[in-house]
Design a protein around this motif. Structure first.
Motif: not given
Ligand code: SF4
Length: 388
Positions: A179, A223-224, A229, A231, A234, A236-237, A240, A243, A248
């Motif tokens: 992802r 989380v993921c 998930p 998001c 998150c 990492l959003q 990502c 995303f 996703v």
């Molecule tokens: S933003 Fe990306 S890494 Fe974060 S939970 Fe959603 S899909 Fe996973």
């Protein structure tokens, strides 16, 4: 900007870096900036936001880490946790586990499934206790050679117990990487899995291997997640790929579907007031070394309707008072078991029966001392086994 890889720039199973990108197999070029962001944010999340508490976390005892990893193979944490606690209490060190009987281990494992894990656990404990003097191996290669330990488990033990730089790769990690980096190659194809392994290893900070591996596993579980998930919250959003591309729910991609084999079992519950017959499953098949009621496997469900001749031919069972249960079903990873239980009351004269030497006559009150598959436990717990 990442330049696109050419045949020359792709080295087999090896990440090739220009200043800004990694080129790994047939993946789209991976930005070093995006990769660094991933590792930093994951470690930050683990340090400040990861709330997942587990009894084996933060310890460096390789025995307990190994025990937890074997129990958690193909098992959710919530299901595995009580088993870990039972095993760690009953067998506080490798010698205690090695000296237990196989039946003790199987009985404690009962209900967790994938019983080969329990057999391997016991055999490996005996090997370490007796051949290695109880000293757990401390290199990735030696750990990987232990029976029942694959790449993932070896990396987890090596990094958690010894902080050795080996990246874990399991379903959680595939999902997070697919992802975040927007990888659209199927994760269940051998060549692609190798590329994922290269990427996972490249992302691992060598001096923080244990923390990083714990972080990515917990992040995938918390989380993921596969469905829904988080998001919105998150860390990492902002970088990502899935995303940003609204993909996703499409990632990771799997190409193959698991083929399920259906099997049809007729179990004989042959009993008197106090006792009934069981036998041990010794063949290399599902539930090896567990106990069961005497079994006839038939070809299809239609044969459940006419089992009396089978019971008579095989064992001479008097079928006039036979009671047949409803069909019980147990889903395994690659098999679906359909089972009926034929209940017959034993007359005093057992010599009318053909009793194989492998059958054991046990007291009903003692049945909990034997490890049975879930389906048989379900049947036995539904009937009154209270006689003495
Ligand atoms: S933003 Fe990306 S890494 Fe974060 S939970 Fe959603 S899909 Fe996973």
């Amino acid at each position: 900007m990442c330049f696109l890889p050419t045949a020359k720039t792709i080295l087999k199973e090896q990440a090739v870096a220009d200043k800004q990108c990694w080129h790994i197999g047939n993946f789209a070029p991976i930005s070093v900036e995006q990769a660094n962001f991933f590792t930093e944010k994951l470690l930050y999340w683990n340090e400040h936001q990861n709330k997942r508490e587990m009894p084996w976390k933060g310890i460096s005892d390789p025995y307990k880490i190994w025990l937890s990893e074997i129990i958690l193979q193909q098992t959710r944490v919530a299901q595995g946790l009580p088993y870990y606690q039972k095993f760690a209490t009953a067998f506080p060190d490798i010698h205690a586990l090695a000296n237990a009987s196989q039946d003790e281990v199987m009985t404690l494992w009962q209900g967790l499934g994938y019983y080969s894990r329990a057999r391997n656990l016991h055999a490996t404990a005996q090997y370490i206790s007796r051949e290695l003097g109880g000293v757990f191996p401390n290199t990735y290669v030696q750990i990987r050679q232990l029976t029942g330990v694959g790449d993932y488990t070896a990396a987890a033990i090596a990094s958690f117990a010894y902080n050795l730089p080996h990246a874990v790769l399991d379903g959680n990690v595939f999902r997070v990487l697919a992802r975040y980096f927007g990888i659209e190659q199927a994760t269940d194809e051998t060549a692609t899995r190798k590329h994922f392994a290269t990427l996972a290893q490249q992302l691992l900070p060598p001096t923080k291997a244990g923390k990083y591996n714990q972080a990515i596993m917990d992040f995938g579980a918390e989380v993921c997640t596969p469905a829904l998930p988080d998001c919105a919250n998150c860390v990492l959003q902002t970088q990502c790929t899935a995303f940003a591309a609204q993909k996703v729910n499409e990632l990771p991609i799997k190409s193959k579907k698991i083929k399920i084999k259906h099997r049809y079992f007729v179990f004989l519950y042959l009993h008197n007031e106090a006792q009934f017959f069981i036998e041990k499953r010794t063949e290399a098949d599902i539930w090896q070394n567990l106990y069961q009621l005497p079994l006839i496997e038939v070809k299809n469900a239609k044969m459940f309707e006419n089992i009396n001749p089978l019971l008579q031919q095989n064992w001479g069972v008097e079928t006039t008072n036979l009671q047949l249960s409803k069909v019980f079903v147990q889903q395994l990873t690659h098999q679906k078991i359909h089972a009926v239980f034929a209940e017959a009351f034993m007359k005093k004269e057992l010599n009318t029966l053909t009793i194989p030497a492998t059958w054991l006559l046990i007291f009903k009150k003692n049945y909990i001392n034997f490890a049975f598959p879930k389906l048989i436990n379900l049947f036995l717990s539904n009937i009154a086994l209270t006689s003495t």
